[in-house]
Design a protein around this motif. Structure first.
Motif, PDB file in Angstrom:
ATOM      1  N   GLN A 150       0.069  -1.797  -1.247  1.00 34.92           N
ATOM      2  CA  GLN A 150       0.860  -2.704  -2.087  1.00 34.92           C
ATOM      3  C   GLN A 150       0.752  -4.142  -1.611  1.00 34.92           C
ATOM      4  O   GLN A 150       0.648  -5.068  -2.422  1.00 34.92           O
ATOM      5  N   LYS A 151       0.726  -4.349  -0.297  1.00 40.18           N
ATOM      6  CA  LYS A 151       0.559  -5.705   0.226  1.00 40.18           C
ATOM      7  C   LYS A 151      -0.802  -6.275  -0.184  1.00 40.18           C
ATOM      8  O   LYS A 151      -0.914  -7.442  -0.570  1.00 40.18           O
ATOM      9  N   ILE A 152      -1.853  -5.450  -0.061  1.00 39.52           N
ATOM     10  CA  ILE A 152      -3.193  -5.915  -0.439  1.00 39.52           C
ATOM     11  C   ILE A 152      -3.230  -6.234  -1.931  1.00 39.52           C
ATOM     12  O   ILE A 152      -3.748  -7.283  -2.349  1.00 39.52           O
ATOM     13  N   ALA A 153      -2.684  -5.334  -2.740  1.00 36.97           N
ATOM     14  CA  ALA A 153      -2.689  -5.533  -4.191  1.00 36.97           C
ATOM     15  C   ALA A 153      -1.937  -6.797  -4.585  1.00 36.97           C
ATOM     16  O   ALA A 153      -2.368  -7.557  -5.465  1.00 36.97           O
ATOM     17  N   THR A 154      -0.817  -7.029  -3.928  1.00 37.26           N
ATOM     18  CA  THR A 154      -0.022  -8.227  -4.242  1.00 37.26           C
ATOM     19  C   THR A 154      -0.822  -9.491  -3.977  1.00 37.26           C
ATOM     20  O   THR A 154      -0.815 -10.432  -4.784  1.00 37.26           O
ATOM     21  N   ARG A 490     -13.313 -20.048  12.637  1.00 40.44           N
ATOM     22  CA  ARG A 490     -12.450 -21.040  11.972  1.00 40.44           C
ATOM     23  C   ARG A 490     -12.323 -20.736  10.479  1.00 40.44           C
ATOM     24  O   ARG A 490     -11.246 -20.903   9.888  1.00 40.44           O
ATOM     25  N   ALA A 491     -13.420 -20.293   9.881  1.00 47.42           N
ATOM     26  CA  ALA A 491     -13.398 -19.971   8.454  1.00 47.42           C
ATOM     27  C   ALA A 491     -12.487 -18.775   8.188  1.00 47.42           C
ATOM     28  O   ALA A 491     -11.680 -18.787   7.242  1.00 47.42           O
ATOM     29  N   ILE A 492     -12.583 -17.745   9.009  1.00 49.66           N
ATOM     30  CA  ILE A 492     -11.766 -16.547   8.826  1.00 49.66           C
ATOM     31  C   ILE A 492     -10.283 -16.889   8.958  1.00 49.66           C
ATOM     32  O   ILE A 492      -9.434 -16.376   8.210  1.00 49.66           O
ATOM     33  N   ARG A 493      -9.954 -17.759   9.888  1.00 43.25           N
ATOM     34  CA  ARG A 493      -8.546 -18.100  10.117  1.00 43.25           C
ATOM     35  C   ARG A 493      -7.926 -18.860   8.943  1.00 43.25           C
ATOM     36  O   ARG A 493      -6.705 -18.980   8.854  1.00 43.25           O
ATOM     37  N   LYS A 494      -8.747 -19.362   8.045  1.00 46.25           N
ATOM     38  CA  LYS A 494      -8.230 -20.048   6.861  1.00 46.25           C
ATOM     39  C   LYS A 494      -7.838 -19.074   5.753  1.00 46.25           C
ATOM     40  O   LYS A 494      -7.179 -19.468   4.785  1.00 46.25           O
ATOM     41  N   LEU A 495      -8.253 -17.810   5.877  1.00 42.61           N
ATOM     42  CA  LEU A 495      -7.964 -16.827   4.838  1.00 42.61           C
ATOM     43  C   LEU A 495      -6.477 -16.477   4.812  1.00 42.61           C
ATOM     44  O   LEU A 495      -5.791 -16.528   5.839  1.00 42.61           O
ATOM     45  N   ASP A 496      -6.004 -16.081   3.646  1.00 37.89           N
ATOM     46  CA  ASP A 496      -4.620 -15.609   3.540  1.00 37.89           C
ATOM     47  C   ASP A 496      -4.486 -14.192   4.089  1.00 37.89           C
ATOM     48  O   ASP A 496      -3.458 -13.844   4.666  1.00 37.89           O
ATOM     49  N   LEU A 497      -5.533 -13.359   3.869  1.00 42.83           N
ATOM     50  CA  LEU A 497      -5.450 -11.957   4.270  1.00 42.83           C
ATOM     51  C   LEU A 497      -6.824 -11.440   4.642  1.00 42.83           C
ATOM     52  O   LEU A 497      -7.807 -11.680   3.936  1.00 42.83           O
ATOM     53  N   THR A 498      -6.901 -10.725   5.767  1.00 45.63           N
ATOM     54  CA  THR A 498      -8.091  -9.948   6.116  1.00 45.63           C
ATOM     55  C   THR A 498      -7.687  -8.483   6.199  1.00 45.63           C
ATOM     56  O   THR A 498      -6.616  -8.147   6.726  1.00 45.63           O
ATOM     57  N   VAL A 499      -8.539  -7.626   5.667  1.00 41.79           N
ATOM     58  CA  VAL A 499      -8.304  -6.183   5.699  1.00 41.79           C
ATOM     59  C   VAL A 499      -9.531  -5.512   6.305  1.00 41.79           C
ATOM     60  O   VAL A 499     -10.665  -5.832   5.929  1.00 41.79           O
ATOM     61  N   GLN A 565     -11.117   7.829  -0.603  1.00 38.42           N
ATOM     62  CA  GLN A 565      -9.702   7.838  -0.940  1.00 38.42           C
ATOM     63  C   GLN A 565      -9.094   6.435  -0.819  1.00 38.42           C
ATOM     64  O   GLN A 565      -8.271   6.023  -1.640  1.00 38.42           O
ATOM     65  N   ILE A 566      -9.525   5.708   0.192  1.00 44.82           N
ATOM     66  CA  ILE A 566      -9.009   4.352   0.395  1.00 44.82           C
ATOM     67  C   ILE A 566      -9.333   3.472  -0.810  1.00 44.82           C
ATOM     68  O   ILE A 566      -8.477   2.734  -1.327  1.00 44.82           O
ATOM     69  N   VAL A 567     -10.579   3.550  -1.296  1.00 42.67           N
ATOM     70  CA  VAL A 567     -10.962   2.733  -2.447  1.00 42.67           C
ATOM     71  C   VAL A 567     -10.145   3.112  -3.677  1.00 42.67           C
ATOM     72  O   VAL A 567      -9.658   2.241  -4.418  1.00 42.67           O
ATOM     73  N   CYS A 568      -9.985   4.402  -3.895  1.00 42.77           N
ATOM     74  CA  CYS A 568      -9.237   4.844  -5.079  1.00 42.77           C
ATOM     75  C   CYS A 568      -7.790   4.370  -5.033  1.00 42.77           C
ATOM     76  O   CYS A 568      -7.252   3.884  -6.037  1.00 42.77           O
ATOM     77  N   ARG A 569      -7.149   4.504  -3.890  1.00 44.10           N
ATOM     78  CA  ARG A 569      -5.746   4.084  -3.788  1.00 44.10           C
ATOM     79  C   ARG A 569      -5.617   2.565  -3.886  1.00 44.10           C
ATOM     80  O   ARG A 569      -4.645   2.045  -4.446  1.00 44.10           O
ATOM     81  N   LEU A 570      -6.599   1.835  -3.348  1.00 44.16           N
ATOM     82  CA  LEU A 570      -6.619   0.387  -3.505  1.00 44.16           C
ATOM     83  C   LEU A 570      -6.736   0.006  -4.979  1.00 44.16           C
ATOM     84  O   LEU A 570      -6.019  -0.887  -5.461  1.00 44.16           O
ATOM     85  N   ALA A 571      -7.616   0.699  -5.696  1.00 51.11           N
ATOM     86  CA  ALA A 571      -7.823   0.399  -7.113  1.00 51.11           C
ATOM     87  C   ALA A 571      -6.573   0.703  -7.927  1.00 51.11           C
ATOM     88  O   ALA A 571      -6.178  -0.085  -8.812  1.00 51.11           O
ATOM     89  N   ILE A 572      -5.948   1.825  -7.656  1.00 49.47           N
ATOM     90  CA  ILE A 572      -4.731   2.202  -8.391  1.00 49.47           C
ATOM     91  C   ILE A 572      -3.620   1.171  -8.152  1.00 49.47           C
ATOM     92  O   ILE A 572      -2.933   0.741  -9.085  1.00 49.47           O
ATOM     93  N   ALA A 573      -3.465   0.754  -6.881  1.00 51.42           N
ATOM     94  CA  ALA A 573      -2.408  -0.213  -6.556  1.00 51.42           C
ATOM     95  C   ALA A 573      -2.694  -1.583  -7.167  1.00 51.42           C
ATOM     96  O   ALA A 573      -1.782  -2.279  -7.625  1.00 51.42           O
ATOM     97  N   THR A 574      -3.972  -1.975  -7.197  1.00 55.08           N
ATOM     98  CA  THR A 574      -4.333  -3.327  -7.640  1.00 55.08           C
ATOM     99  C   THR A 574      -4.462  -3.433  -9.152  1.00 55.08           C
ATOM    100  O   THR A 574      -3.946  -4.369  -9.780  1.00 55.08           O
ATOM    101  N   LEU A 575      -5.156  -2.480  -9.750  1.00 54.76           N
ATOM    102  CA  LEU A 575      -5.471  -2.576 -11.172  1.00 54.76           C
ATOM    103  C   LEU A 575      -4.409  -1.933 -12.055  1.00 54.76           C
ATOM    104  O   LEU A 575      -4.222  -2.338 -13.211  1.00 54.76           O
ATOM    105  N   GLY A 576      -3.735  -0.920 -11.514  1.00 57.77           N
ATOM    106  CA  GLY A 576      -2.655  -0.269 -12.260  1.00 57.77           C
ATOM    107  C   GLY A 576      -3.106   0.210 -13.626  1.00 57.77           C
ATOM    108  O   GLY A 576      -4.209   0.743 -13.802  1.00 57.77           O
ATOM    109  N   GLU A 577      -2.272  -0.012 -14.619  1.00 55.70           N
ATOM    110  CA  GLU A 577      -2.551   0.463 -15.971  1.00 55.70           C
ATOM    111  C   GLU A 577      -3.631  -0.361 -16.668  1.00 55.70           C
ATOM    112  O   GLU A 577      -4.121   0.036 -17.732  1.00 55.70           O
ATOM    113  N   LYS A 578      -4.018  -1.494 -16.077  1.00 50.49           N
ATOM    114  CA  LYS A 578      -5.065  -2.315 -16.688  1.00 50.49           C
ATOM    115  C   LYS A 578      -6.426  -1.623 -16.620  1.00 50.49           C
ATOM    116  O   LYS A 578      -7.311  -1.918 -17.416  1.00 50.49           O
TER     117      LYS A 578
END
Length: 770
Positions: A150-154, A490-499, A565-578
């Motif tokens: 959910q954090k990643i999807a947000t 330095r470039a990585i530290r500018k990102l909002d999120l790394t997973v 499984q990780i990809v599928c759950r990421l997709a479900i959380a991010t894309l939802g009903e879209k």
């Protein structure tokens, strides 16, 4: 360790161990390899568990080695063990009984962990639970799987554009997970898919695709066995693909000849003691019939010198050296190609290559009247600034000889990680073709993005420029694998999120975006249960064979899930009903994934049936069959006219190439020894020609700092020890990732945009202890 919010170190700590030097090896494998293998299993506290898994590794019905992509034999797989020393080390790393728990992260801050070197970070054990590092946090803390997704999807859904996210892939990822990963990225709306191919063999694909119609090799393992001549150039099989030595041994046994070309004399190119044979244990076999020690980037001059001499041989024996029928029927551009040699002189080419004209003549005598010729190469070619041209020059030689598209002949790029080739076949590519995208559109009913995305180098620049906000890494150690470490950090530290989807801790978890999440996953050897059913995945090896891989070890934690499984759950959380894609269907059945791969990717028809066959199946390879289907030249392969580079170094400059030690695989450090190069208990070394050492006023064992000044920027890799070595004058070699900091972000291979890590100008100064 204390809590601390200091900046984590981007590189290995600058400290020296008790370095010891021993005799340089003249052969590979044998009893020392067996001892080292057992030692690693013991060190990882997995002797019985690991040994039982070895019986299934690379066997039919077992699991694919998590190390290199060298193919398994189609028929006689060794009952003693179809693996090498490095395969055992890779298995020991993932079969370890050591674990990293939430309590470990509670007790150890990110900063404190970053003060350890990469070797000790990697030896902590397997990750066991998802972890989250909040903005300005000092310690990772446990997080549930649903909350993590959910954090990643947000974060992803809050971006101004899908192109503000990038999805990196390492070569470990299975075909099934890779296909779903790229499908998710496209459904999300971006082609930002940098991957490890952008740092190893992108150059090979860039060179081969327009010339022979496929970006892969054209030979099988059986072709290597029956070749008359195998040329191994810019590659060290004793360390990077040790099972290749067995294939070369078979080639020699069948009367074949081996030519080795490399700036460093490597033990695995010289001799092989097969530990599975009595004869190997007692004495072994000399592999290289000819060794040409070119200087760094002298390969192009050597290849042109070979062609010049072949042309002379052909003029004296018309039709006996060149395959004129093949040239007339299968190629274009022959006359223009031949015309260039009026400007070349053998002695000048030999001097540029760094070898004698007599040595080149000996090699050409070996090649001239042979037809079954194979060129094998590694990153010693692909990471040169003119690597694309050099591969095309090798191809020119094969086209002259008619030595491609027939048994025992062709091109053989020796791929690195165990499914890096499969990743690309599954469309992990920042530049998908319209044909690929059309197939996805027609099958799924959505319009994939058409704009090309970022490769690795462009992704790093985009992070630095604020154009990327989220980086999702499916395996690997992005920071340590990439060039210009300080710039990249330095470039990585500018990102909002790394997973990071990972099995073990690495430095990439410690240099992160404002927020960071670690998702622990199953390894290749782990049992993968879905709905109570033991699943298998599939991979593609260096020679285009797709086969199943089924883990057999009990996972170290019940809180691990497979990458699919990780990809599928990421997709479900991010894309939802879209999303119009049924991700739940894929999550419940890997057969369902393979059914849809079969519908979307040519060559995978009846995938589920064929992958269950003994040994898997070969993908179609038109060039292997002698059919060159190119976009610009129809059914013909073009000769390529390339440029001879000019090399100039200032009096105080040296050319540096980075390399692996024998005790590592990619960025994973198994130990601190390099048995074949005589290094024990150390990695911060620079190999130099003894005359260069003396001329510069240095002595063996001196502590020095290394500098690069590309683009007017001073880059420094401090505290290295000088080691004398048989290497061409003004050439030096160091280990990566320790000297990646010296590889400028703009020092790339022409056309493929890969980091040119084998061609780095440096200056060497006495170490400044300040």
């Amino acid at each position: 360790m204390e809590s601390d919010k200091k900046q984590p170190a981007a590189e290995n700590p600058y400290q020296l161990s008790d370095l010891k030097l021993s005799a340089v090896g003249t052969w590979a494998a044998g009893i020392p390899a067996l001892k080292a293998s057992v030692s690693d299993l013991i060190e990882e506290k997995t002797l019985l568990r690991g040994a039982s898994a070895l019986l299934k590794m690379n066997q039919v019905g077992g699991f694919d080695c998590p190390s290199c992509a060298w193919p398994d034999p189609d028929d006689d797989r060794s009952a003693l063990g179809e693996y090498c020393e490095n395969g055992v080390k890779a298995l020991a790393e993932e079969a370890t009984s050591k674990k990293i728990t939430a309590e470990f992260f509670r007790d150890n801050s990110v900063y404190d962990l970053s003060q350890l070197d990469d070797y000790h970070i990697g030896k902590m054990g397997r990750l066991t639970t998802p972890m989250y590092l909040p903005e300005n946090g000092s310690h990772y803390q446990a997080i549930g799987w649903d909350d993590a997704f959910q954090k990643i999807a947000t974060r992803l859904n809050a971006l101004n554009s899908p192109d503000e996210a990038a999805f990196y892939t390492s070569g470990r990822t299975s075909n099934e997970a890779s296909f779903l990963y790229q499908l998710f990225a496209k459904a999300y709306g971006t082609n930002n898919m940098p991957d490890c191919s952008n740092m190893c063999h992108e150059t090979s694909g860039t060179a081969l695709r327009p010339t022979i119609g496929i970006g892969k090799g054209t030979v099988t393992l059986d072709d290597l066995y029956h070749a008359e001549v195998v040329v191994v150039i810019g590659h060290n099989p004793g360390t990077n693909a040790p099972r290749m030595l067995s294939a070369l041994e078979k080639c020699k046994g069948n009367g074949g000849k081996i030519i080795a070309i490399n700036p460093m004399p490597e033990a695995g190119l010289m001799g092989f003691h097969n530990p599975q044979k009595i004869s190997g244990i007692l004495g072994g076999i000399k592999l290289a019939d000819i060794f040409l020690q070119v200087r760094i980037n002298g390969d192009m001059a050597l290849l042109k010198a070979i062609e010049l001499l072949l042309l002379e041989f052909e003029s004296k024996s018309p039709g006996e050296v060149f395959d004129q029928k093949f040239i007339a029927e299968k190629t274009v551009g022959y006359e223009k190609f031949i015309d260039q040699f009026k400007q070349y002189n053998l002695e000048e080419l030999a001097a540029s290559a760094g070898v004698s004209a007599a040595e080149i003549y000996d090699m050409v005598q070996l090649l001239a009247f042979k037809k079954r010729i194979i060129f094998c190469w590694g990153m010693g070619i692909t990471q040169q600034p003119n690597g694309v041209d050099m591969i095309r020059e090798m191809l020119n030689i094969l086209l002259l000889k008619g030595s491609i598209g027939k048994a025992g002949a062709g091109v053989c790029p020796v791929r690195g990680h165990s499914n890096v080739q499969g990743n690309r076949t599954m469309m992990i590519d920042e530049k998908p073709t319209n044909a690929q995208l059309d197939r996805l559109r027609d099958f799924y009913g959505f319009e994939p993005p058409r704009k090309h995305g970022y490769d690795v180098v462009r992704a790093i620049r985009a992070m630095q420029e604020g154009k990327l906000k989220v980086l999702f890494c499916m395996g690997g150690n992005f920071l340590s694998a990439t060039p210009d470490t300080t710039y990249t950090a330095r470039a990585i530290r500018k990102l909002d999120l790394t997973v990071s989807v990972s099995t073990k801790l690495n430095r990439g978890h410690l240099v992160h975006g404002k927020e960071s999440i670690i998702l622990p996953t199953l390894s290749r050897s782990d049992i993968d249960l879905v709905a109570g059913e033991h699943q298998f995945i599939s991979t593609e090896n260096s020679m285009g064979v797709v086969q199943s891989s089924k883990g057999m070890l009990q996972p170290v934690s019940d809180n691990l899930i497979n990458e699919t499984q990780i990809v599928c759950r990421l997709a479900i959380a991010t894309l939802g009903e879209k999303s119009i894609i049924n991700w739940n269907r894929y999550m419940e059945s890997y057969d369902a994934v393979r059914d849809d791969i079969a519908a979307c990717i040519p060559g995978f028809e009846n995938y589920n049936q064929k992958v269950r066959q003994k040994g898997g199946f070969y993908l179609p390879n038109a060039a292997r069959d002698g059919n060159f289907i190119t976009e610009d030249f129809g059914d013909r392969a073009p000769f390529t006219t390339t440029v001879l580079p000019q090399h100039t170094l200032a009096a105080d400059e040296y050319m540096m190439a980075t390399t692996r030690s024998h005790d590592q695989f990619n960025t994973t450090i198994y130990g601190l020894d390099d048995r074949y190069r005589g290094i024990k208990n150390g990695r911060r070394v620079i190999f130099m020609n003894p005359k260069d050492i003396e001329a510069a006023g240095f002595t063996s064992g001196d502590q020095v700092d290394l500098f690069n000044y590309d683009d007017g920027v001073e880059r420094i890799a401090p505290l290295f020890v000088i080691v004398p070595y048989q290497i061409p004058s003004k050439n030096t070699v160091t280990y990566f990732p320790e000297t990646n900091v010296l590889v400028a972000i703009n020092n790339v291979v022409k056309d493929s945009n890969m980091p040119a890590s084998k061609y780095v100008r440096i200056k060497i100064k006495k170490h400044d202890p300040r």
